[in-house]
Design a protein around this motif. Structure first.
Motif, PDB file in Angstrom:
ATOM      1  N   ASP A  34      -0.781  -2.504   6.857  1.00  0.00           N
ATOM      2  CA  ASP A  34       0.478  -2.164   7.515  1.00  0.00           C
ATOM      3  C   ASP A  34       1.195  -3.442   7.917  1.00  0.00           C
ATOM      4  OD1 ASP A  34       2.441  -0.506   8.519  1.00  0.00           O
ATOM      5  OD2 ASP A  34       1.464  -0.225  10.462  1.00  0.00           O
TER       6      ASP A  34
ATOM      7  N   ARG B 152       1.609   1.095  -3.250  1.00  0.00           N
ATOM      8  CA  ARG B 152       2.755   2.013  -3.318  1.00  0.00           C
ATOM      9  C   ARG B 152       2.498   3.326  -2.589  1.00  0.00           C
ATOM     10  NH1 ARG B 152       6.360   0.287  -7.341  1.00  0.00           N
ATOM     11  NH2 ARG B 152       5.509  -1.280  -8.762  1.00  0.00           N
ATOM     12  N   ASP B 153       1.324   3.464  -1.945  1.00  0.00           N
ATOM     13  CA  ASP B 153       0.959   4.716  -1.303  1.00  0.00           C
ATOM     14  C   ASP B 153       0.562   4.433   0.144  1.00  0.00           C
ATOM     15  OD1 ASP B 153       0.215   7.403  -0.911  1.00  0.00           O
ATOM     16  OD2 ASP B 153      -0.528   7.546  -2.970  1.00  0.00           O
ATOM     17  N   ASP B 154       0.253   5.501   0.891  1.00  0.00           N
ATOM     18  CA  ASP B 154      -0.128   5.356   2.292  1.00  0.00           C
ATOM     19  C   ASP B 154      -1.618   5.124   2.478  1.00  0.00           C
ATOM     20  OD1 ASP B 154       2.439   5.668   3.287  1.00  0.00           O
ATOM     21  OD2 ASP B 154       2.282   7.858   3.285  1.00  0.00           O
ATOM     22  N   ALA B 155      -2.381   5.164   1.410  1.00  0.00           N
ATOM     23  CA  ALA B 155      -3.824   4.990   1.514  1.00  0.00           C
ATOM     24  C   ALA B 155      -4.340   4.406   0.206  1.00  0.00           C
ATOM     25  CB  ALA B 155      -4.519   6.317   1.815  1.00  0.00           C
ATOM     26  N   ALA B 156      -5.539   3.846   0.267  1.00  0.00           N
ATOM     27  CA  ALA B 156      -6.214   3.344  -0.920  1.00  0.00           C
ATOM     28  C   ALA B 156      -7.328   4.314  -1.298  1.00  0.00           C
ATOM     29  CB  ALA B 156      -6.790   1.952  -0.653  1.00  0.00           C
TER      30      ALA B 156
ATOM     31  N   LEU C 265      -3.723   1.018  -5.463  1.00  0.00           N
ATOM     32  CA  LEU C 265      -2.581   1.780  -5.985  1.00  0.00           C
ATOM     33  C   LEU C 265      -1.300   0.959  -5.931  1.00  0.00           C
ATOM     34  CD1 LEU C 265      -3.396   5.223  -4.294  1.00  0.00           C
ATOM     35  CD2 LEU C 265      -4.179   4.343  -6.511  1.00  0.00           C
ATOM     36  N   GLU C 266      -1.458  -0.356  -6.171  1.00  0.00           N
ATOM     37  CA  GLU C 266      -0.347  -1.316  -6.164  1.00  0.00           C
ATOM     38  C   GLU C 266       0.409  -1.317  -4.833  1.00  0.00           C
ATOM     39  OE1 GLU C 266       2.021  -0.440  -9.627  1.00  0.00           O
ATOM     40  OE2 GLU C 266       0.709  -1.686 -10.884  1.00  0.00           O
TER      41      GLU C 266
ATOM     42  N   ARG D 282       1.709  -7.461  -2.756  1.00  0.00           N
ATOM     43  CA  ARG D 282       1.309  -6.703  -3.944  1.00  0.00           C
ATOM     44  C   ARG D 282       0.513  -7.557  -4.933  1.00  0.00           C
ATOM     45  NH1 ARG D 282       5.959  -3.319  -5.875  1.00  0.00           N
ATOM     46  NH2 ARG D 282       5.348  -2.127  -4.027  1.00  0.00           N
TER      47      ARG D 282
ATOM     48  N   GLY E 267      -4.796  -2.582   1.143  1.00  0.00           N
ATOM     49  CA  GLY E 267      -3.610  -2.036   1.787  1.00  0.00           C
ATOM     50  C   GLY E 267      -3.571  -2.442   3.235  1.00  0.00           C
TER      51      GLY E 267
END
Length: 316
Positions: free
Chosen positions: A121, A26-30, A23-24, A15, A119
Protein backbone atom coordinates in the motif's frame (compact mmCIF):
# COMPACT_ATOMS: atom_id res chain seq x y z
CA UNK A 1 7.86 18.04 -6.50
CA UNK A 2 4.39 16.93 -5.40
CA UNK A 3 3.81 13.27 -4.70
CA UNK A 4 2.73 11.60 -7.98
CA UNK A 5 -0.69 10.02 -8.26
CA UNK A 6 -0.66 6.71 -6.42
CA UNK A 7 -1.13 4.40 -9.39
CA UNK A 8 1.37 6.29 -11.52
CA UNK A 9 3.90 6.05 -8.69
CA UNK A 10 3.30 2.32 -8.28
CA UNK A 11 3.58 1.70 -12.01
CA UNK A 12 6.86 3.57 -12.43
CA UNK A 13 8.71 2.60 -9.26
CA UNK A 14 7.26 -0.56 -7.76
CA UNK A 15 5.78 -2.65 -10.59
CA UNK A 16 9.29 -3.52 -11.89
CA UNK A 17 9.94 -5.11 -8.47
CA UNK A 18 6.90 -7.38 -8.57
CA UNK A 19 7.33 -11.14 -8.84
CA UNK A 20 5.14 -14.21 -9.37
CA UNK A 21 1.86 -13.94 -7.50
CA UNK A 22 1.90 -10.14 -7.44
CA UNK A 23 -0.46 -9.89 -10.44
CA UNK A 24 1.69 -6.99 -11.69
CA UNK A 25 0.39 -4.97 -8.70
CA UNK A 26 -2.90 -4.45 -10.57
CA UNK A 27 -5.12 -6.04 -7.91
CA UNK A 28 -5.93 -5.59 -4.21
CA UNK A 29 -4.22 -8.82 -3.18
CA UNK A 30 -1.50 -11.23 -4.24
CA UNK A 31 -1.81 -14.97 -4.82
CA UNK A 32 1.09 -16.93 -3.34
CA UNK A 33 1.72 -20.63 -3.74
CA UNK A 34 4.16 -21.86 -1.07
CA UNK A 35 6.84 -24.39 -2.00
CA UNK A 36 5.49 -27.94 -1.67
CA UNK A 37 5.91 -29.51 1.76
CA UNK A 38 7.22 -26.37 3.46
CA UNK A 39 5.96 -24.29 6.41
CA UNK A 40 5.55 -20.56 5.80
CA UNK A 41 7.27 -18.10 8.14
CA UNK A 42 5.98 -14.50 8.24
CA UNK A 43 7.44 -11.50 10.03
CA UNK A 44 7.03 -7.72 9.86
CA UNK A 45 9.06 -4.68 10.84
CA UNK A 46 8.48 -0.94 10.56
CA UNK A 47 10.94 1.93 10.14
CA UNK A 48 10.04 5.55 10.91
CA UNK A 49 12.00 8.56 9.76
CA UNK A 50 13.89 10.21 12.62
CA UNK A 51 13.64 7.03 14.70
CA UNK A 52 15.07 4.16 12.64
CA UNK A 53 16.84 6.20 9.97
CA UNK A 54 17.98 9.80 9.64
CA UNK A 55 16.39 12.37 7.29
CA UNK A 56 19.54 12.62 5.17
CA UNK A 57 20.12 8.87 4.83
CA UNK A 58 20.23 7.93 1.12
CA UNK A 59 16.88 6.44 0.03
CA UNK A 60 18.46 3.37 -1.55
CA UNK A 61 20.14 2.52 1.76
CA UNK A 62 16.89 3.14 3.67
CA UNK A 63 15.16 0.63 1.38
CA UNK A 64 17.91 -1.94 1.71
CA UNK A 65 17.94 -1.60 5.50
CA UNK A 66 14.16 -2.04 5.62
CA UNK A 67 14.39 -5.24 3.61
CA UNK A 68 17.43 -6.51 5.47
CA UNK A 69 16.07 -6.11 9.00
CA UNK A 70 13.17 -8.31 7.93
CA UNK A 71 15.51 -10.79 6.26
CA UNK A 72 17.36 -10.94 9.57
CA UNK A 73 14.19 -12.14 11.31
CA UNK A 74 13.87 -14.91 8.73
CA UNK A 75 17.53 -15.84 9.21
CA UNK A 76 16.88 -16.23 12.94
CA UNK A 77 14.18 -18.78 12.11
CA UNK A 78 16.42 -20.68 9.72
CA UNK A 79 14.02 -19.73 6.92
CA UNK A 80 14.55 -19.24 3.19
CA UNK A 81 13.24 -15.85 1.91
CA UNK A 82 10.40 -15.94 -0.60
CA UNK A 83 8.60 -12.60 -1.09
CA UNK A 84 7.44 -9.47 0.74
CA UNK A 85 4.66 -6.90 1.12
CA UNK A 86 5.46 -3.20 1.47
CA UNK A 87 3.64 -0.17 2.88
CA UNK A 88 4.98 3.34 2.27
CA UNK A 89 3.47 6.39 3.99
CA UNK A 90 5.22 9.50 2.70
CA UNK A 91 4.65 13.27 3.02
CA UNK A 92 3.05 14.75 -0.09
CA UNK A 93 6.15 16.81 -0.88
CA UNK A 94 8.42 13.75 -1.08
CA UNK A 95 10.44 14.10 -4.28
CA UNK A 96 9.96 11.55 -7.04
CA UNK A 97 13.74 11.10 -7.04
CA UNK A 98 13.46 9.77 -3.47
CA UNK A 99 11.06 7.04 -4.64
CA UNK A 100 13.34 6.24 -7.56
CA UNK A 101 16.30 5.82 -5.23
CA UNK A 102 14.23 3.79 -2.78
CA UNK A 103 13.05 1.44 -5.53
CA UNK A 104 16.58 1.03 -6.89
CA UNK A 105 17.77 -0.05 -3.44
CA UNK A 106 15.02 -2.65 -3.23
CA UNK A 107 15.88 -3.92 -6.70
CA UNK A 108 19.55 -4.34 -5.75
CA UNK A 109 18.80 -6.40 -2.66
CA UNK A 110 16.00 -8.37 -4.32
CA UNK A 111 18.64 -9.68 -6.70
CA UNK A 112 21.06 -10.40 -3.86
CA UNK A 113 18.59 -12.25 -1.64
CA UNK A 114 16.28 -13.66 -4.33
CA UNK A 115 13.03 -12.15 -3.11
CA UNK A 116 10.33 -10.22 -4.96
CA UNK A 117 7.59 -7.75 -4.13
CA UNK A 118 4.07 -9.15 -3.76
CA UNK A 119 2.18 -5.90 -3.15
CA UNK A 120 1.28 -3.54 -0.35
CA UNK A 121 0.00 0.00 0.00
CA UNK A 122 1.04 3.61 -0.56
CA UNK A 123 -0.44 6.53 1.36
CA UNK A 124 0.31 10.15 2.10
CA UNK A 125 0.99 11.38 5.63
CA UNK A 126 1.73 14.73 7.28
CA UNK A 127 4.93 13.04 8.45
CA UNK A 128 7.25 11.58 9.26
CA UNK A 129 8.03 9.11 6.50
CA UNK A 130 6.91 5.67 7.69
CA UNK A 131 7.73 2.33 6.14
CA UNK A 132 6.52 -1.17 6.92
CA UNK A 133 7.53 -4.46 5.36
CA UNK A 134 6.13 -7.96 5.85
CA UNK A 135 8.38 -10.73 4.58
CA UNK A 136 7.49 -14.35 3.90
CA UNK A 137 9.90 -17.26 4.03
CA UNK A 138 9.72 -21.02 4.33
CA UNK A 139 11.26 -23.85 6.36
CA UNK A 140 11.00 -27.62 6.49
CA UNK A 141 7.99 -28.57 8.62
CA UNK A 142 8.62 -28.26 12.34
CA UNK A 143 12.17 -26.93 12.00
CA UNK A 144 11.71 -23.19 12.64
CA UNK A 145 13.93 -21.91 15.47
CA UNK A 146 12.06 -20.10 18.26
CA UNK A 147 12.96 -17.92 21.24
CA UNK A 148 11.81 -20.72 23.51
CA UNK A 149 13.29 -24.21 23.56
CA UNK A 150 16.69 -23.58 25.17
CA UNK A 151 17.93 -25.76 28.03
CA UNK A 152 20.23 -25.21 30.99
CA UNK A 153 23.78 -25.84 29.86
CA UNK A 154 23.25 -24.52 26.34
CA UNK A 155 26.02 -22.25 25.09
CA UNK A 156 25.30 -18.73 23.87
CA UNK A 157 26.68 -17.88 20.44
CA UNK A 158 26.53 -14.80 18.21
CA UNK A 159 27.34 -14.22 14.56
CA UNK A 160 29.57 -11.45 13.25
CA UNK A 161 30.52 -8.53 15.47
CA UNK A 162 28.39 -6.75 18.04
CA UNK A 163 27.96 -3.01 18.57
CA UNK A 164 28.78 -1.67 15.12
CA UNK A 165 25.24 -0.47 14.44
CA UNK A 166 24.89 1.45 17.69
CA UNK A 167 28.31 3.02 17.26
CA UNK A 168 27.44 3.84 13.64
CA UNK A 169 24.45 5.82 14.88
CA UNK A 170 26.78 7.65 17.27
CA UNK A 171 28.97 8.50 14.27
CA UNK A 172 25.95 9.68 12.25
CA UNK A 173 24.84 11.98 15.06
CA UNK A 174 28.31 13.41 15.70
CA UNK A 175 28.97 11.71 19.04
CA UNK A 176 31.80 9.52 17.80
CA UNK A 177 34.43 9.70 15.06
CA UNK A 178 35.28 6.85 12.69
CA UNK A 179 37.34 7.91 9.69
CA UNK A 180 37.13 4.41 8.20
CA UNK A 181 33.41 4.82 7.52
CA UNK A 182 32.88 1.21 8.60
CA UNK A 183 30.60 1.88 11.58
CA UNK A 184 28.30 4.24 9.68
CA UNK A 185 27.98 1.68 6.90
CA UNK A 186 27.07 -1.03 9.41
CA UNK A 187 24.36 1.21 10.88
CA UNK A 188 22.89 2.02 7.49
CA UNK A 189 23.29 -1.40 5.93
CA UNK A 190 22.92 -4.47 8.18
CA UNK A 191 24.14 -7.89 7.05
CA UNK A 192 21.34 -10.42 7.56
CA UNK A 193 22.78 -13.88 8.17
CA UNK A 194 20.55 -15.59 5.62
CA UNK A 195 21.91 -19.00 4.69
CA UNK A 196 23.29 -20.05 8.07
CA UNK A 197 21.84 -23.54 8.59
CA UNK A 198 20.69 -23.36 12.22
CA UNK A 199 17.71 -25.75 12.00
CA UNK A 200 18.46 -28.78 14.13
CA UNK A 201 21.52 -27.03 15.57
CA UNK A 202 20.23 -24.10 17.66
CA UNK A 203 17.74 -24.93 20.40
CA UNK A 204 16.57 -21.30 20.48
CA UNK A 205 17.49 -18.03 18.84
CA UNK A 206 16.57 -14.61 17.52
CA UNK A 207 18.25 -11.71 15.82
CA UNK A 208 19.78 -8.85 17.78
CA UNK A 209 17.84 -5.66 17.04
CA UNK A 210 17.24 -4.07 20.44
CA UNK A 211 20.62 -4.82 22.04
CA UNK A 212 22.46 -8.02 22.91
CA UNK A 213 21.62 -7.96 26.63
CA UNK A 214 17.95 -7.12 26.16
CA UNK A 215 17.39 -9.63 23.37
CA UNK A 216 19.12 -12.36 25.34
CA UNK A 217 16.69 -11.50 28.13
CA UNK A 218 13.84 -12.33 25.72
CA UNK A 219 15.28 -15.81 25.21
CA UNK A 220 15.71 -16.21 28.98
CA UNK A 221 12.07 -15.33 29.66
CA UNK A 222 10.76 -17.49 26.82
CA UNK A 223 12.84 -20.48 27.97
CA UNK A 224 12.60 -19.75 31.73
CA UNK A 225 16.38 -19.70 32.20
CA UNK A 226 19.13 -17.41 33.44
CA UNK A 227 22.07 -16.36 31.26
CA UNK A 228 25.62 -15.25 31.89
CA UNK A 229 27.86 -13.69 29.25
CA UNK A 230 31.50 -12.65 29.24
CA UNK A 231 31.66 -9.07 27.98
CA UNK A 232 35.28 -9.52 26.90
CA UNK A 233 34.35 -12.50 24.71
CA UNK A 234 31.73 -10.56 22.77
CA UNK A 235 33.22 -10.03 19.29
CA UNK A 236 33.80 -6.42 18.30
CA UNK A 237 35.14 -5.03 15.05
CA UNK A 238 38.45 -3.17 14.96
CA UNK A 239 36.68 0.23 14.70
CA UNK A 240 34.42 -0.69 17.64
CA UNK A 241 37.44 -1.65 19.76
CA UNK A 242 39.19 1.53 18.69
CA UNK A 243 36.28 3.54 20.12
CA UNK A 244 37.56 2.49 23.53
CA UNK A 245 36.31 1.13 26.82
CA UNK A 246 33.69 3.88 27.42
CA UNK A 247 31.72 2.53 24.44
CA UNK A 248 31.65 -1.13 25.55
CA UNK A 249 28.28 -0.80 27.29
CA UNK A 250 26.84 0.79 24.13
CA UNK A 251 28.05 -2.17 22.10
CA UNK A 252 26.30 -4.58 24.48
CA UNK A 253 23.01 -2.69 24.72
CA UNK A 254 22.70 -0.30 21.77
CA UNK A 255 21.00 -2.54 19.21
CA UNK A 256 20.85 -2.33 15.41
CA UNK A 257 23.27 -5.26 15.11
CA UNK A 258 20.98 -7.66 13.18
CA UNK A 259 23.34 -10.49 14.02
CA UNK A 260 22.02 -13.84 15.23
CA UNK A 261 21.87 -14.76 18.93
CA UNK A 262 21.74 -18.53 19.37
CA UNK A 263 21.41 -21.06 22.18
CA UNK A 264 23.30 -24.19 21.16
CA UNK A 265 23.74 -27.44 23.11
CA UNK A 266 27.47 -28.18 23.61
CA UNK A 267 27.13 -31.39 21.60
CA UNK A 268 26.06 -29.33 18.57
CA UNK A 269 28.77 -26.63 18.76
CA UNK A 270 30.85 -28.38 16.11
CA UNK A 271 27.81 -28.56 13.82
CA UNK A 272 27.35 -24.81 14.26
CA UNK A 273 30.98 -24.13 13.41
CA UNK A 274 30.69 -26.27 10.28
CA UNK A 275 27.48 -24.54 9.21
CA UNK A 276 29.09 -21.15 9.82
CA UNK A 277 32.16 -22.09 7.81
CA UNK A 278 29.98 -23.30 4.94
CA UNK A 279 28.08 -20.00 4.98
CA UNK A 280 31.19 -17.84 5.38
CA UNK A 281 29.87 -16.36 8.62
CA UNK A 282 31.92 -15.91 11.79
CA UNK A 283 30.44 -17.25 15.04
CA UNK A 284 31.62 -16.73 18.63
CA UNK A 285 30.66 -18.37 21.93
CA UNK A 286 30.04 -15.68 24.54
CA UNK A 287 28.31 -17.36 27.49
CA UNK A 288 25.91 -19.99 28.74
CA UNK A 289 22.36 -20.55 29.92
CA UNK A 290 21.57 -22.03 33.33
CA UNK A 291 18.75 -22.64 35.76
CA UNK A 292 17.70 -19.55 37.66
CA UNK A 293 15.65 -16.37 37.40
CA UNK A 294 15.11 -15.23 33.82
CA UNK A 295 17.73 -12.50 33.76
CA UNK A 296 21.08 -11.77 32.12
CA UNK A 297 24.31 -11.26 34.05
CA UNK A 298 27.25 -9.64 32.27
CA UNK A 299 30.73 -10.28 33.63
CA UNK A 300 34.22 -9.21 32.68
CA UNK A 301 36.89 -11.85 32.06
CA UNK A 302 38.11 -11.52 35.66
CA UNK A 303 34.65 -12.45 36.97
CA UNK A 304 33.52 -8.95 37.98
CA UNK A 305 29.88 -8.20 37.23
CA UNK A 306 29.45 -5.33 34.80
CA UNK A 307 26.92 -2.71 35.87
CA UNK A 308 24.70 -1.46 33.04
CA UNK A 309 22.55 1.66 33.28
CA UNK A 310 20.31 0.38 30.46
CA UNK A 311 19.67 -3.05 28.98
CA UNK A 312 18.68 -2.14 25.44
CA UNK A 313 16.35 -0.22 23.15
CA UNK A 314 12.73 0.34 24.14
CA UNK A 315 10.04 0.78 21.45
CA UNK A 316 7.80 2.83 23.75
Amino acid sequence: MPLPAEFDLISRHFRPLAGPGALELRDDAAVLQPPPGRDLVLTADAMVGGVHFLPDDPPDLVARKLLRVNLSDLAAKGAVPLAYLLTVSAPRDTADTWFAGFASGLAEDQATYRVTLLGGDTTSTPGPLSLSLTIIGHVAPGTAVHRFGASAGDEIWVTGTIGDGALGLAVATGRLSDFSGYLLERYRLPRPRVGLAIAGVASAGMDISDGLVQDLGHICRASDLAAEIDADSVPRSAPARAAGEPWLATCLTGGDDYELLLAVPPARSTALRVAAQDAGIAVTRIGRLMNGPAEVTVRRSDGREMALTRRGWSHF
